[in-house]
Design a protein around this motif. Structure first.
Motif, short mmCIF file in Angstrom:
data_model
loop_
_atom_site.label_atom_id
_atom_site.label_comp_id
_atom_site.label_asym_id
_atom_site.label_seq_id
_atom_site.Cartn_x
_atom_site.Cartn_y
_atom_site.Cartn_z
N ILE A 81 0.82 -1.20 0.00
CA ILE A 81 0.00 0.00 0.00
C ILE A 81 0.86 1.26 0.00
CG2 ILE A 81 -0.17 -0.06 2.51
CD1 ILE A 81 -2.85 1.17 0.05
N VAL A 82 2.02 1.21 0.65
CA VAL A 82 2.89 2.39 0.72
C VAL A 82 3.39 2.77 -0.66
CG1 VAL A 82 5.09 3.27 1.58
CG2 VAL A 82 3.58 1.96 3.09
N TRP A 83 3.85 1.79 -1.42
CA TRP A 83 4.37 2.07 -2.76
C TRP A 83 3.26 2.54 -3.70
CZ3 TRP A 83 9.36 2.38 -4.10
CH2 TRP A 83 10.30 1.85 -3.21
N LYS A 84 2.07 1.98 -3.55
CA LYS A 84 0.95 2.41 -4.40
C LYS A 84 0.53 3.84 -4.08
CE LYS A 84 -0.89 -2.24 -5.16
NZ LYS A 84 -2.00 -3.18 -4.93
N ARG A 85 0.50 4.17 -2.80
CA ARG A 85 0.16 5.54 -2.43
C ARG A 85 1.21 6.52 -2.94
NH1 ARG A 85 -1.86 4.65 3.86
NH2 ARG A 85 -4.04 4.16 3.36
N ALA A 86 2.48 6.17 -2.78
CA ALA A 86 3.54 7.04 -3.28
C ALA A 86 3.47 7.20 -4.80
CB ALA A 86 4.91 6.47 -2.87
N PHE A 87 3.13 6.11 -5.48
CA PHE A 87 2.99 6.17 -6.94
C PHE A 87 1.87 7.12 -7.34
CE2 PHE A 87 0.75 4.65 -10.73
CZ PHE A 87 1.76 4.75 -11.68
N PHE A 88 0.74 7.06 -6.64
CA PHE A 88 -0.38 7.93 -6.96
C PHE A 88 -0.05 9.38 -6.64
CE2 PHE A 88 -3.03 4.16 -7.34
CZ PHE A 88 -3.93 4.55 -8.31
N VAL A 89 0.63 9.63 -5.53
CA VAL A 89 1.00 11.01 -5.17
C VAL A 89 1.92 11.59 -6.23
CG1 VAL A 89 2.29 12.41 -3.54
CG2 VAL A 89 0.65 10.76 -2.70
N ILE A 90 2.97 10.86 -6.59
CA ILE A 90 3.94 11.37 -7.58
C ILE A 90 3.29 11.49 -8.95
CG2 ILE A 90 6.12 10.88 -8.75
CD1 ILE A 90 7.03 9.49 -6.17
N GLY A 91 2.54 10.45 -9.35
CA GLY A 91 1.92 10.46 -10.67
C GLY A 91 0.90 11.57 -10.85
N LEU A 92 0.01 11.73 -9.86
CA LEU A 92 -1.01 12.77 -9.97
C LEU A 92 -0.40 14.17 -9.83
CD1 LEU A 92 -3.97 11.22 -7.94
CD2 LEU A 92 -3.78 11.48 -10.41
N SER A 93 0.68 14.29 -9.06
CA SER A 93 1.35 15.58 -8.94
C SER A 93 1.96 16.00 -10.27
CB SER A 93 2.43 15.52 -7.85
OG SER A 93 1.87 15.24 -6.59
N ALA A 94 2.69 15.08 -10.90
CA ALA A 94 3.27 15.39 -12.22
C ALA A 94 2.19 15.64 -13.26
CB ALA A 94 4.18 14.24 -12.66
N PHE A 95 1.12 14.85 -13.20
CA PHE A 95 0.00 15.02 -14.14
C PHE A 95 -0.63 16.40 -13.97
CE2 PHE A 95 -4.62 14.73 -14.75
CZ PHE A 95 -4.67 14.38 -16.10
N SER A 96 -0.83 16.83 -12.72
CA SER A 96 -1.47 18.13 -12.46
C SER A 96 -0.60 19.27 -12.97
CB SER A 96 -1.71 18.30 -10.96
OG SER A 96 -2.51 17.26 -10.47
N LEU A 97 0.70 19.20 -12.69
CA LEU A 97 1.59 20.29 -13.09
C LEU A 97 1.72 20.39 -14.60
CD1 LEU A 97 3.03 22.31 -11.27
CD2 LEU A 97 5.13 21.02 -11.58
N LEU A 98 1.87 19.25 -15.28
CA LEU A 98 2.01 19.26 -16.74
C LEU A 98 0.71 19.67 -17.42
CD1 LEU A 98 4.14 16.00 -17.20
CD2 LEU A 98 4.92 18.36 -17.44
N CYS A 99 -0.43 19.22 -16.88
CA CYS A 99 -1.72 19.59 -17.48
C CYS A 99 -1.99 21.09 -17.32
CB CYS A 99 -2.85 18.78 -16.85
SG CYS A 99 -2.96 17.10 -17.47
N SER A 100 -1.64 21.63 -16.17
CA SER A 100 -1.87 23.07 -15.96
C SER A 100 -1.03 23.90 -16.94
CB SER A 100 -1.53 23.44 -14.52
OG SER A 100 -0.15 23.29 -14.26
N LYS A 101 0.19 23.45 -17.22
CA LYS A 101 1.01 24.15 -18.21
C LYS A 101 0.41 24.01 -19.61
CE LYS A 101 4.58 25.13 -15.44
NZ LYS A 101 5.14 26.47 -15.20
N HIS A 102 -0.07 22.81 -19.91
CA HIS A 102 -0.59 22.54 -21.26
C HIS A 102 -1.86 23.34 -21.55
CE1 HIS A 102 -1.51 20.26 -24.89
NE2 HIS A 102 -2.73 20.08 -24.43
N PHE A 103 -2.74 23.48 -20.56
CA PHE A 103 -4.01 24.17 -20.78
C PHE A 103 -3.94 25.66 -20.47
CE2 PHE A 103 -5.47 19.75 -20.11
CZ PHE A 103 -6.20 19.60 -21.29
N GLY A 104 -2.75 26.17 -20.19
CA GLY A 104 -2.58 27.61 -20.02
C GLY A 104 -2.94 28.14 -18.66
N PHE A 105 -2.89 27.29 -17.61
CA PHE A 105 -3.14 27.74 -16.24
C PHE A 105 -1.94 27.37 -15.37
CE2 PHE A 105 -7.35 27.04 -18.07
CZ PHE A 105 -7.95 28.25 -17.80
N PRO A 106 -0.79 27.98 -15.60
CA PRO A 106 0.43 27.55 -14.88
C PRO A 106 0.39 27.78 -13.39
CG PRO A 106 0.82 29.59 -16.10
CD PRO A 106 -0.52 29.10 -16.52
N GLY A 107 -0.42 28.72 -12.92
CA GLY A 107 -0.51 28.96 -11.49
C GLY A 107 -1.33 27.92 -10.75
#
Length: 346
Positions: free
Chosen positions: A241-267
């Motif tokens: 469960i620890v590795w899965k939670r860490a994977f979701f935290v890192i994956g969703l964090s990178a996804f959020s930051l890259l998507c915000s840049k892509h859609f023009g909402f960098p803040g």
């Protein structure tokens, strides 16, 4: 040799000198070596030099040594992706390091520390750059918010180290500074984008300010949704469960930051990462320590990418020292002349 052959076979010229994959790999290993060398340098009477300084120097040398820069080529597109992934990891680590009780106790001080220094520094830099360097006000504030941003990669790790040692935990000092350093970046990014919109947009000033506020609302809302999602998924009865939670935290964090840049909402991206990791850590309670250790390991792996790529962004040829020299001579020749005359007569 077999794996190298497979890499060249599937990626083609990208894995050869001059290709993107070759450049990224070489930059990474050079940054790691630079960090190791800087860590071993001891100067009497001074604290140890930080490894990221060696990583910055390694990236700077790769970019500005003529023959090396022709072999190790780093495309802007890949550089932006790797930098944002590394930034998302350190911001998620900052969110996990926040203490909800201490943050609630010091919320007023935290708000002042998040907003006050960044706004003050941005305004001071704007005034100085306008009257000394003759910058337009909009460009002066853009420069001010760039200078006012705090590096979470430096502050967060230091505060987490103090938190593990139990220093200042009762007063909530590590949590206060982690939150201030992280949200300070959000304020700087939002302010920069507001004035960037004023400089290049044909719309009104109120529209640019409204867009900045919309970015904050989107980031906070998306962070709440994703934070509640990873709180209950995966469920506690699953294995690893620890590795899965860490994977979701890192994956969703990178996804959020890259998507915000892509859609023009960098803040929005940075705020979303901090909110989702904070809510997840608050729900996991004592179990978040194990997840935090995994995310810390991921940051140690990605750290050379961030600082090496930042160093590689600095190009001496793009600075134009001749232009800077002419500007400085025209602007400050009279001041220097007055100083010399004053020294002679005194």
């Amino acid at each position: 040799d077999f794996f190298m052959f497979l890499a060249i076979f599937f990626t083609g010229e990208e894995s050869l000198p001059g290709g993107s994959i070759f450049g990224i790999v070489c930059l990474y290993f050079c940054s790691v070596i630079g960090g190791k060398i800087m860590k071993r340098i001891k100067i009497p009477g001074l604290p140890p030099l930080p490894p990221f300084l060696g990583m910055l120097i390694a990236g700077f040398l790769i970019r500005n040594i003529e023959y090396v820069s022709q072999v190790i080529v780093i495309e802007v597109y890949w550089g932006v992706i790797f930098r944002n992934i590394a930034l998302s990891i350190i911001l998620s680590l900052a969110g996990l390091g926040l203490d909800a009780k201490a943050l609630n106790k010091l919320k007023a001080v935290c708000f002042r520390l998040c907003i006050g220094p960044c706004i003050t520094e941005a305004c001071s830099a704007a005034v100085i750059s306008h009257f000394i360097m003759k910058f337009p006000w909009v460009w002066g504030f853009m420069l001010g918010f760039v200078l006012g941003a705090v590096s979470p990669a430096v502050v967060v790790l230091s505060m987490l180290m103090l938190q593990r040692q139990g220093l200042g935990v009762d007063q909530g000092i590590p949590t206060l500074l982690i939150a201030a350093a992280s949200i300070d970046d959000i304020v700087a990014i939002t302010g920069f984008n507001i004035f960037l919109g004023m400089a290049f947009s044909s719309g009104s000033t109120l529209r640019s300010i409204f867009r900045g506020l919309v970015e904050v609302v989107i980031g906070a809302g998306a962070g709440c949704i994703l934070g509640f999602f990873i709180t209950y998924f995966p469920s506690k009865d699953q294995k690893s469960i620890v590795w899965k939670r860490a994977f979701f935290v890192i994956g969703l964090s990178a996804f959020s930051l890259l998507c915000s840049k892509h859609f023009g909402f960098p803040g929005s991206g940075g705020l979303c990462v901090i909110v989702l990791s904070f809510l997840a850590g608050m729900a996991w309670s004592n179990e978040k320590k194990a997840v935090q250790d995994v995310v810390t390991f991921a940051w140690q792996v990605s750290q050379p990418f961030l600082f090496g790529l930042i160093g590689a962004e600095i190009s001496i040829t793009s600075l134009g020292f001749e232009t800077i020299g002419k500007f400085a001579y025209k602007r400050y020749s009279k001041i220097l002349y007055i100083c010399v005359c004053f020294l002679r007569f005194s």
